[in-house]
Design an enzyme around this catalytic site. Sequence first.
Site, short mmCIF file in Angstrom:
data_model
loop_
_atom_site.label_atom_id
_atom_site.label_comp_id
_atom_site.label_asym_id
_atom_site.label_seq_id
_atom_site.Cartn_x
_atom_site.Cartn_y
_atom_site.Cartn_z
N THR A 73 -20.74 6.16 -22.25
CA THR A 73 -20.21 5.04 -21.48
C THR A 73 -20.53 5.16 -20.00
O THR A 73 -20.66 4.16 -19.31
CB THR A 73 -18.68 4.97 -21.63
OG1 THR A 73 -18.10 6.22 -21.21
CG2 THR A 73 -18.29 4.70 -23.07
N ASP A 115 -25.95 5.95 -25.23
CA ASP A 115 -25.37 7.18 -25.78
C ASP A 115 -24.05 7.57 -25.14
O ASP A 115 -23.29 8.33 -25.69
CB ASP A 115 -26.38 8.33 -25.66
CG ASP A 115 -26.68 8.69 -24.23
OD1 ASP A 115 -26.47 7.83 -23.36
OD2 ASP A 115 -27.14 9.81 -23.96
#
Length: 647
Positions: A520, A518
């Site tokens: 980085t 969801d």
Amino acid sequence: MEHLYHIHGMTCQGCRKHVEELLSGVEGVSSVSVDLEKGEARVSMSSHIALGRFEEVLEKDGGRYSIHKEKQAVEDKAKMKKENRGMGTGTFYCPMHCEGEKTYDAPGDCPVCGMDLVEEQQLSASSEEWTCPMHPEVVKDEPGSCPICGMELVPKEPDLSAEEKSYRALRRKLWWAVTFTLPIFLIAMSEMLPENPLYDLMHQKYWNAVQFILSLPVVFYATWMFFERAYRSISTWKLNMFTLIGIGAGVAWIFSVLAMLFPDFFPAQFKTESGTVHMYFEAATVILTLVLMGQVLEARAHSKTNTAVKELLKLAPNKAIKMVDGKEVEVRIEDIEIGDILKVKPGEKIPVDGQITQGGSSVDESMITGEPIPADKGEGDRVSSGTINGNQSFLMKAEKVGSDTLLAQIITMVNQASRSRAPIQNLADKVSAYFVPIVVIVAVITFGIWALWGPEPAYVYALVNAIAVLIIACPCALGLATPMSVMVGVGKGAQNGVLIKNAEALEKMNQVDTLVVDKTGTITEGKPTVDTVGSFDKAYSEDQILSWIVSLNRNSEHPLAEATVIYGEEKGVTSGEVENFNAVTGKGVEGSVNGKQLALGNRKMMEYAQASLSDRMQEKAGEFQNAGKTVSYLAADGKVIGFVALG
């Protein structure tokens, strides 16, 4: 006819099912329904059955469960609560999960498989204590001088965990076992020499007596626990690897003792050229010592698999600063109550979950969110236990303490995942249940085949090979492989910031071929770095832009500032002296360098500095922002001249 009884001693669904089976087996019982939560058993019977009959059945099973009439239920529940209050700091469970998620209050070995129980790591504040080196009975919560001799107090060594104590005790027994087993092994192996020099010193029967004496500490001290476990497994008919070890090594040792004391009772084929019977003290002690070595290695492995949870425990501080009538008072974590106002200084770990009431700072929440960039926190924002404060102090109100904190819940989840059973383990358990009796039968058949058709001395070969079958076929690896894999997998995951809910989820990951993330920050190294430095004005080079950015950020406490300073040092840029430096919360920083009025920060900072952003500038910045980068603009004398992108 139906009676309601209270059952004491059940802790899991495995217990409930087992009690139902035991009570259903009593003659005259038509049906049994056991409620684990209430600790009750509803028994239907054709005619009245005395309570003593049920007590007898449960007692034969090992006495782990007790049954009482309904009127005793209230008293028994009160007794259970009292016993639970007396529990130690740790919860102990079987690493092979023989009884599901059942736990024990004290260290020992599993009543089903005989393995050493493992201590669950728990979040408990252990405040540092100070003691006198000359008078260890003096213990204080803070440094100072000894009231008896006046010497300076020193930090007290923390108590060893039950897990570490078990490992050290096993290691000590291993050294004893090796010390006495090695000479037994050398004496036995010397028989293979053509002219044994030992027989010049004493007759072989005396060397047999020496082996017997040396074997006593090994059998009755260092490895006696294996025989206890074997006896328990046979008496409860829960056969396990210690059943095979106890029978194999025990038969070899007892045979050797009888052969030494009563050699004339044995046929000639059992005897050596000197007239003594073949001894197996060496086989018994070496086998027991090797098994003990395996137990030591296993204890060490358990200690390492819990390393990740121990690292999580270290995130919780032992003390905190509490504000009392405007004064700072240092208190222990366990003394913090909901509603207390606490002060968190720069670089300190946040002690409990709560809400900031005064001030603000940047907080490193990577241990919870996985995000590498510390989050800016201000009044009204919530903070969690174990996260690390940045470079500013703030006051917070405690809202969750003890086991209610987020860190405590994470530790609990990791512990539960480590104790959970993988579906494939059910298959291993079924195989293990039939494996031991099959091995015993094979050992008996082996003895018979060698005794009937083996070479002379046939009975000697038959005995040795039957013992070999019992020992070599020990199913320890079969039952231990799956739970150990789960412990290692869950532990390694937690150590790397990946929390695994249970063993079933871990097993299903084998079928996963695509991972959807969801954000980085979850899969990065966890450290912000400079990606690009750019110029919007041809009059200023990228090196000049970077020099001014570094000059401003050397005075900044923002977590991203350090990344730009490190990048500038790697590029070898020179920075100037900053005058009239000012940090604008939530926006950026400003200051004057060599007469240039500079401003560095986000779009709000540019508005604050009255520097307008063109569509081209915002479009350029948007390219980096769409790739997950953070963009800061640089303005000089009210004009945006460059930017820096960080990832």
